[in-house]
Design an enzyme around this catalytic site. Structure first.
Site, PDB file in Angstrom:
ATOM      1  CD1 TRP A 236       2.241   3.477  -4.766  1.00 14.95           C
ATOM      2  CD2 TRP A 236       0.372   4.196  -3.781  1.00 14.95           C
ATOM      3  NE1 TRP A 236       2.598   4.227  -3.669  1.00 14.95           N
ATOM      4  CE2 TRP A 236       1.473   4.686  -3.048  1.00 14.95           C
ATOM      5  CE3 TRP A 236      -0.916   4.523  -3.335  1.00 14.95           C
ATOM      6  CZ2 TRP A 236       1.337   5.474  -1.895  1.00 14.95           C
ATOM      7  CZ3 TRP A 236      -1.056   5.316  -2.196  1.00 14.95           C
ATOM      8  CH2 TRP A 236       0.054   5.782  -1.488  1.00 14.95           C
TER       9      TRP A 236
ATOM     10  CG  ASP B 103      -1.296   6.292  -9.692  1.00 14.02           C
ATOM     11  OD1 ASP B 103      -0.693   7.372  -9.813  1.00 14.02           O
ATOM     12  OD2 ASP B 103      -1.438   5.704  -8.604  1.00 14.02           O
TER      13      ASP B 103
ATOM     14  CE  LYS C 234       4.560  10.183  -3.852  1.00 19.39           C
ATOM     15  NZ  LYS C 234       3.697   9.064  -4.192  1.00 19.39           N
TER      16      LYS C 234
END
Ligand SMILES: *Cc1c(COP(=O)(O)O)cnc(C)c1O
Length: 362
Positions: free
Chosen positions: A102, A174, A198
């Site tokens: 990511w 993030d 999530k």
């Protein structure tokens, strides 16, 4: 009680109570005779929902008053571009930690707008994956901001705390797979982003928490929808927002509050993940290659000592009601994701299944 436990990395398992509440309210929201889905985003009813959701974010994370809270579209992925577009100002360099897939995607997107300096990478020490030392990194002169990913969802590696930056250099984080799973010192950050699917809802909405002084400096050609200032001015309603996702995030945040807030989520996350890590550590059958200091509480990747058993493991787990345990397509093996919506009972069932499978197949 549902009998299927979904260990998917996202979209992920949600608390049954929250789903039932959404079901109860689906057709007729609070006596209005309308579903939230059918309501104007400008109606006083929806404004009540959206404002209450923001209040819950502020309360649960103790967001200081000089931060703005936005609910945007485009997922965390759109933030990979929005961050450089809005935060570079007159600078040409941004610093990134590259610790997994990511953060790599984030920095590759930033390279469309600026020069990216990588200031730390994940690396192997004695066969175990480690994160960069947060006391030893060097910052390039003239960096506009520093970006890192708090929990790498695919690798299952998590920073135990945020890096300390000198002066007022903005830290951009993030937190897609970890926000609301533990307390967070917002004031250490310039900007935090996380998409909902999530830990706090379903796909469609992305939370951005941004310090006020970072708003209003977008690059000249920034599209309006990608401009934080324009979104702040329009209260995240520059275009029609994902109303249902926004409402549903509000239900999740109420649930988190009822459970005891992010402290309780942290305790639960530790308990749940400990159960599986302990089992892995006590066996030669299951392997996890992350250094204990950096193991993720939310995503636990593991392999079997004999990969030819993978298929049986996944198939039998499924029969036992434990689904979506296959590892990310890029790494294989297994991965058990256990966000805040995964009940403790699901993890207990997984632990029992793993012990039983080992006994039968070792
Ligand atoms: C899932 C995930 C993303 C991608 O989120 P989208 O909403 O699909 O754009 C980004 N970063 C992390 C850490 C993630 O876990």
């Amino acid at each position: 009680m549902r009998e299927i436990f979904n260990f998917s990395a996202g979209p992920a398992m949600l608390p049954e109570e929250v789903l039932i509440r959404a079901q109860e309210e689906l057709v007729d929201w609070q006596g209005t005779g309308m579903s939230i889905m059918e309501m104007s985003h400008r109606s006083k009813e929806f404004l009540q929902v959206s404002e209450q959701t923001e209040q819950l974010v502020r309360e649960l994370l103790a967001v200081p008053t000089n931060y703005r809270v936005l609910f945007l579209a485009g997922g965390a992925t759109s933030q990979f571009a929005m961050v450089p577009m809005n935060l570079l100002q007159d600078k040409q360099v941004a610093a990134y930690f590259n610790t997994g897939q990511w953060s790599k995607k984030a920095l590759q997107e930033a390279q469309l707008y600026c020069q990216v300096e990588v200031i730390g990478t994940s690396h192997e020490v004695d066969g175990l994956q480690c994160l960069p030392d947060l006391e030893k990194f060097e910052l390039p002169a003239q960096a506009a901001y520093v970006h890192y990913c708090a929990n790498e969802t695919i690798a299952g590696i998590e920073f135990p705390q945020a890096p300390e930056l000198p002066g007022d250099l903005p830290l951009v984080t993030d937190m897609t797979s970890s926000l609301f799973s533990k307390p967070c010192d917002i004031a250490k950050h310039g900007l935090i982003y996380a998409s909902a699917q999530k830990n706090f809802g379903h796909a469609g909405i992305t939370l951005v928490i941004i310090r006020e002084d970072l708003i209003g400096h977008a690059l000249p050609n920034t599209p309006s929808l990608f401009n934080y200032q324009k979104e702040v001015e329009q209260h995240s309603m520059l275009n029609t927002p994902a109303t249902y996702s926004w409402y549903f995030a509000g239900l999740m945040l109420q649930w988190i509050k009822q459970q005891g807030g992010v402290q309780a989520m942290d305790q639960q996350s530790r308990n749940k993940s400990q159960k599986i890590y302990q089992l892995i550590d006590q066996s030669d059958f299951y392997i996890n290659k992350i250094h204990p200091q950096y193991r993720s509480r939310l995503n636990i990747p593991f392999t079997l000592h004999d990969p030819s058993l993978d298929k049986d493991f996944l198939q039998q787990a499924k029969q036992a009601g434990l689904v979506n345990l296959a590892g990310h397509r890029s790494v294989g093996g297994m991965r058990a994701s256990m966000y805040v919506g995964m009940p403790e009972q699901g993890v207990t069932r997984l632990a029992e299944f793993m012990q039983d499978f080992e006994k039968r197949c070792a």
